[in-house]
Design a protein around this motif. Sequence first.
Motif, PDB file in Angstrom:
ATOM      1  N   ARG A  25      58.842 -22.645 -36.967  1.00  0.00           N
ATOM      2  CA  ARG A  25      59.280 -21.434 -37.703  1.00  0.00           C
ATOM      3  C   ARG A  25      60.632 -20.941 -37.186  1.00  0.00           C
ATOM      4  O   ARG A  25      61.441 -20.411 -37.924  1.00  0.00           O
ATOM      5  CB  ARG A  25      58.233 -20.326 -37.535  1.00  0.00           C
ATOM      6  CG  ARG A  25      57.514 -19.963 -38.835  1.00  0.00           C
ATOM      7  CD  ARG A  25      56.746 -18.654 -38.718  1.00  0.00           C
ATOM      8  NE  ARG A  25      55.732 -18.673 -37.673  1.00  0.00           N
ATOM      9  CZ  ARG A  25      54.559 -19.281 -37.786  1.00  0.00           C
ATOM     10  NH1 ARG A  25      54.236 -19.914 -38.894  1.00  0.00           N
ATOM     11  NH2 ARG A  25      53.684 -19.262 -36.794  1.00  0.00           N
ATOM     12  N   ALA A  26      60.845 -21.116 -35.879  1.00  0.00           N
ATOM     13  CA  ALA A  26      62.100 -20.649 -35.271  1.00  0.00           C
ATOM     14  C   ALA A  26      63.181 -21.737 -35.276  1.00  0.00           C
ATOM     15  O   ALA A  26      64.263 -21.539 -34.709  1.00  0.00           O
ATOM     16  CB  ALA A  26      61.822 -20.203 -33.831  1.00  0.00           C
ATOM     17  N   GLY A  27      62.887 -22.895 -35.861  1.00  0.00           N
ATOM     18  CA  GLY A  27      63.874 -23.985 -35.908  1.00  0.00           C
ATOM     19  C   GLY A  27      64.081 -24.667 -34.564  1.00  0.00           C
ATOM     20  O   GLY A  27      65.178 -25.157 -34.272  1.00  0.00           O
ATOM     21  N   ARG A  28      63.028 -24.696 -33.729  1.00  0.00           N
ATOM     22  CA  ARG A  28      63.148 -25.310 -32.385  1.00  0.00           C
ATOM     23  C   ARG A  28      62.069 -26.378 -32.196  1.00  0.00           C
ATOM     24  O   ARG A  28      61.160 -26.489 -33.002  1.00  0.00           O
ATOM     25  CB  ARG A  28      62.968 -24.267 -31.269  1.00  0.00           C
ATOM     26  CG  ARG A  28      63.542 -22.926 -31.581  1.00  0.00           C
ATOM     27  CD  ARG A  28      64.789 -22.600 -30.751  1.00  0.00           C
ATOM     28  NE  ARG A  28      65.460 -21.486 -31.408  1.00  0.00           N
ATOM     29  CZ  ARG A  28      66.743 -21.430 -31.687  1.00  0.00           C
ATOM     30  NH1 ARG A  28      67.531 -22.416 -31.353  1.00  0.00           N
ATOM     31  NH2 ARG A  28      67.264 -20.402 -32.304  1.00  0.00           N
ATOM     32  N   GLU A  29      62.177 -27.102 -31.065  1.00  0.00           N
ATOM     33  CA  GLU A  29      61.150 -28.073 -30.687  1.00  0.00           C
ATOM     34  C   GLU A  29      60.543 -27.652 -29.352  1.00  0.00           C
ATOM     35  O   GLU A  29      61.233 -27.051 -28.523  1.00  0.00           O
ATOM     36  CB  GLU A  29      61.776 -29.463 -30.480  1.00  0.00           C
ATOM     37  CG  GLU A  29      62.256 -30.103 -31.757  1.00  0.00           C
ATOM     38  CD  GLU A  29      62.987 -31.425 -31.507  1.00  0.00           C
ATOM     39  OE1 GLU A  29      63.429 -31.667 -30.355  1.00  0.00           O
ATOM     40  OE2 GLU A  29      63.110 -32.190 -32.473  1.00  0.00           O
ATOM     41  N   VAL A  30      59.264 -27.992 -29.156  1.00  0.00           N
ATOM     42  CA  VAL A  30      58.656 -27.827 -27.831  1.00  0.00           C
ATOM     43  C   VAL A  30      58.320 -29.214 -27.279  1.00  0.00           C
ATOM     44  O   VAL A  30      57.906 -30.102 -28.016  1.00  0.00           O
ATOM     45  CB  VAL A  30      57.398 -26.925 -27.866  1.00  0.00           C
ATOM     46  CG1 VAL A  30      57.790 -25.465 -28.010  1.00  0.00           C
ATOM     47  CG2 VAL A  30      56.434 -27.324 -28.966  1.00  0.00           C
ATOM     48  N   LEU A  31      58.505 -29.367 -25.969  1.00  0.00           N
ATOM     49  CA  LEU A  31      58.342 -30.675 -25.330  1.00  0.00           C
ATOM     50  C   LEU A  31      57.286 -30.623 -24.232  1.00  0.00           C
ATOM     51  O   LEU A  31      57.108 -29.591 -23.581  1.00  0.00           O
ATOM     52  CB  LEU A  31      59.664 -31.124 -24.687  1.00  0.00           C
ATOM     53  CG  LEU A  31      60.958 -30.991 -25.485  1.00  0.00           C
ATOM     54  CD1 LEU A  31      62.106 -31.629 -24.719  1.00  0.00           C
ATOM     55  CD2 LEU A  31      60.826 -31.634 -26.846  1.00  0.00           C
ATOM     56  N   ILE A  32      56.631 -31.774 -24.033  1.00  0.00           N
ATOM     57  CA  ILE A  32      55.724 -31.914 -22.883  1.00  0.00           C
ATOM     58  C   ILE A  32      56.264 -33.041 -21.998  1.00  0.00           C
ATOM     59  O   ILE A  32      56.835 -34.004 -22.495  1.00  0.00           O
ATOM     60  CB  ILE A  32      54.271 -32.191 -23.320  1.00  0.00           C
ATOM     61  CG1 ILE A  32      54.204 -33.394 -24.278  1.00  0.00           C
ATOM     62  CG2 ILE A  32      53.679 -30.940 -23.962  1.00  0.00           C
ATOM     63  CD1 ILE A  32      52.776 -33.812 -24.630  1.00  0.00           C
ATOM     64  N   GLU A  33      56.060 -32.896 -20.679  1.00  0.00           N
ATOM     65  CA  GLU A  33      56.675 -33.840 -19.739  1.00  0.00           C
ATOM     66  C   GLU A  33      55.659 -34.355 -18.719  1.00  0.00           C
ATOM     67  O   GLU A  33      55.091 -33.556 -17.965  1.00  0.00           O
ATOM     68  CB  GLU A  33      57.814 -33.148 -18.978  1.00  0.00           C
ATOM     69  CG  GLU A  33      58.504 -34.074 -17.985  1.00  0.00           C
ATOM     70  CD  GLU A  33      59.384 -33.342 -16.977  1.00  0.00           C
ATOM     71  OE1 GLU A  33      59.157 -32.145 -16.712  1.00  0.00           O
ATOM     72  OE2 GLU A  33      60.296 -33.986 -16.440  1.00  0.00           O
ATOM     73  N   PRO A  34      55.468 -35.674 -18.659  1.00  0.00           N
ATOM     74  CA  PRO A  34      54.657 -36.225 -17.566  1.00  0.00           C
ATOM     75  C   PRO A  34      55.382 -36.045 -16.228  1.00  0.00           C
ATOM     76  O   PRO A  34      56.556 -36.389 -16.106  1.00  0.00           O
ATOM     77  CB  PRO A  34      54.530 -37.712 -17.931  1.00  0.00           C
ATOM     78  CG  PRO A  34      54.814 -37.775 -19.409  1.00  0.00           C
ATOM     79  CD  PRO A  34      55.838 -36.700 -19.652  1.00  0.00           C
ATOM     80  N   ILE A  35      54.678 -35.490 -15.247  1.00  0.00           N
ATOM     81  CA  ILE A  35      55.263 -35.169 -13.922  1.00  0.00           C
ATOM     82  C   ILE A  35      54.429 -35.856 -12.841  1.00  0.00           C
ATOM     83  O   ILE A  35      53.199 -35.912 -12.949  1.00  0.00           O
ATOM     84  CB  ILE A  35      55.289 -33.634 -13.726  1.00  0.00           C
ATOM     85  CG1 ILE A  35      56.293 -33.020 -14.719  1.00  0.00           C
ATOM     86  CG2 ILE A  35      55.638 -33.253 -12.291  1.00  0.00           C
ATOM     87  CD1 ILE A  35      56.450 -31.514 -14.623  1.00  0.00           C
ATOM     88  N   ASN A  36      55.089 -36.358 -11.790  1.00  0.00           N
ATOM     89  CA  ASN A  36      54.349 -37.129 -10.788  1.00  0.00           C
ATOM     90  C   ASN A  36      53.514 -36.229  -9.878  1.00  0.00           C
ATOM     91  O   ASN A  36      53.856 -35.073  -9.608  1.00  0.00           O
ATOM     92  CB  ASN A  36      55.314 -38.018  -9.983  1.00  0.00           C
ATOM     93  CG  ASN A  36      56.007 -37.268  -8.869  1.00  0.00           C
ATOM     94  OD1 ASN A  36      55.413 -37.002  -7.819  1.00  0.00           O
ATOM     95  ND2 ASN A  36      57.269 -36.891  -9.083  1.00  0.00           N
ATOM     96  N   LEU A  37      52.420 -36.828  -9.392  1.00  0.00           N
ATOM     97  CA  LEU A  37      51.442 -36.065  -8.600  1.00  0.00           C
ATOM     98  C   LEU A  37      51.854 -35.898  -7.140  1.00  0.00           C
ATOM     99  O   LEU A  37      51.257 -35.101  -6.427  1.00  0.00           O
ATOM    100  CB  LEU A  37      50.081 -36.767  -8.669  1.00  0.00           C
ATOM    101  CG  LEU A  37      49.406 -36.674 -10.034  1.00  0.00           C
ATOM    102  CD1 LEU A  37      48.331 -37.742 -10.193  1.00  0.00           C
ATOM    103  CD2 LEU A  37      48.822 -35.288 -10.261  1.00  0.00           C
TER     104      LEU A  37
END
Length: 271
Positions: A144-156
């Motif tokens: 709706r706001a013209g943006r993207e949301v991202l998810i990121e794999p992060i090391n343990l």
Amino acid sequence: MPRFAANLSLMYNELPFLDRFAAAARDGFTAVEYLFPYAFDAHELAARLRGNGLQQVLFNAPPGGSTLADMAGAWDKGARGTAALPGRQSEFMAGVQAALRYAEVLDCPRIHLLSGIVPPGVERESLKDLCVENLRWAGAEAARAGREVLIEPINLRDMPRYFLNRQDHAHELLDAVQMPSVKVQMDLYHCQIVEGDVATKLRQYLPTGRVAHLQIAGVPERHEPDRGELNYPYLFDLIDALGYSGWIGCEYRPAAGTSQGLGWRDRALAA
Ligand SMILES: O=C(O)C(=O)CO
């Protein structure tokens, strides 16, 4: 030709945060990312971007907290996101809304959503449905706001018990979410530590069009990309050959001065 964005949370740490914009511009960067804007007025940050000819290409939604003051202090108190955490949905939503307000002022197209630390005694698998539900909600708000949301794999090693660690798990979540406004942030430093076989992962995932942002650092110390076990000149050629035209965030801790350590970038741009 790779397009590099300076990460102002890890780079230019020798300077106060607001002075890092000018330092990055002096070193030839035209784009920046950083972890969190919430301790600063969005208009002050926008003025720093404009005044230095920079664009903001990424920042994180708050890692926790319900008020702006709590959001600004949550990372230092150990919060690492809420997208997959039970009982935290209203906090997650407040965070996404705050991030979208900042994104509007900063004209930033994408926001990273941290998913959180798996609570003791809880199985990671049991949190997947909640994470998908939250990502669908955030994806609709972002679209709706013209943006993207991202998810990121992060090391343990860096983030023990963090919910999302592997590229295949991130893409499984996207399969379930099925929204073009929800994408993956692929950090080659985390990918090498958790999975290895980084070139194969790039060949597998860049052609999907689901990777909206890359990040880099040397492995294992998270210093400059020309230190450590990854062969970045080879990976930059591969990234180009695969047709990736997005940004590559330089999310590393300079070993001995930010500007002094930029030889790797100058060589990559001259290649
Ligand atoms: O630690 C990282 O790699 C992050 O991008 C946290 O947002």
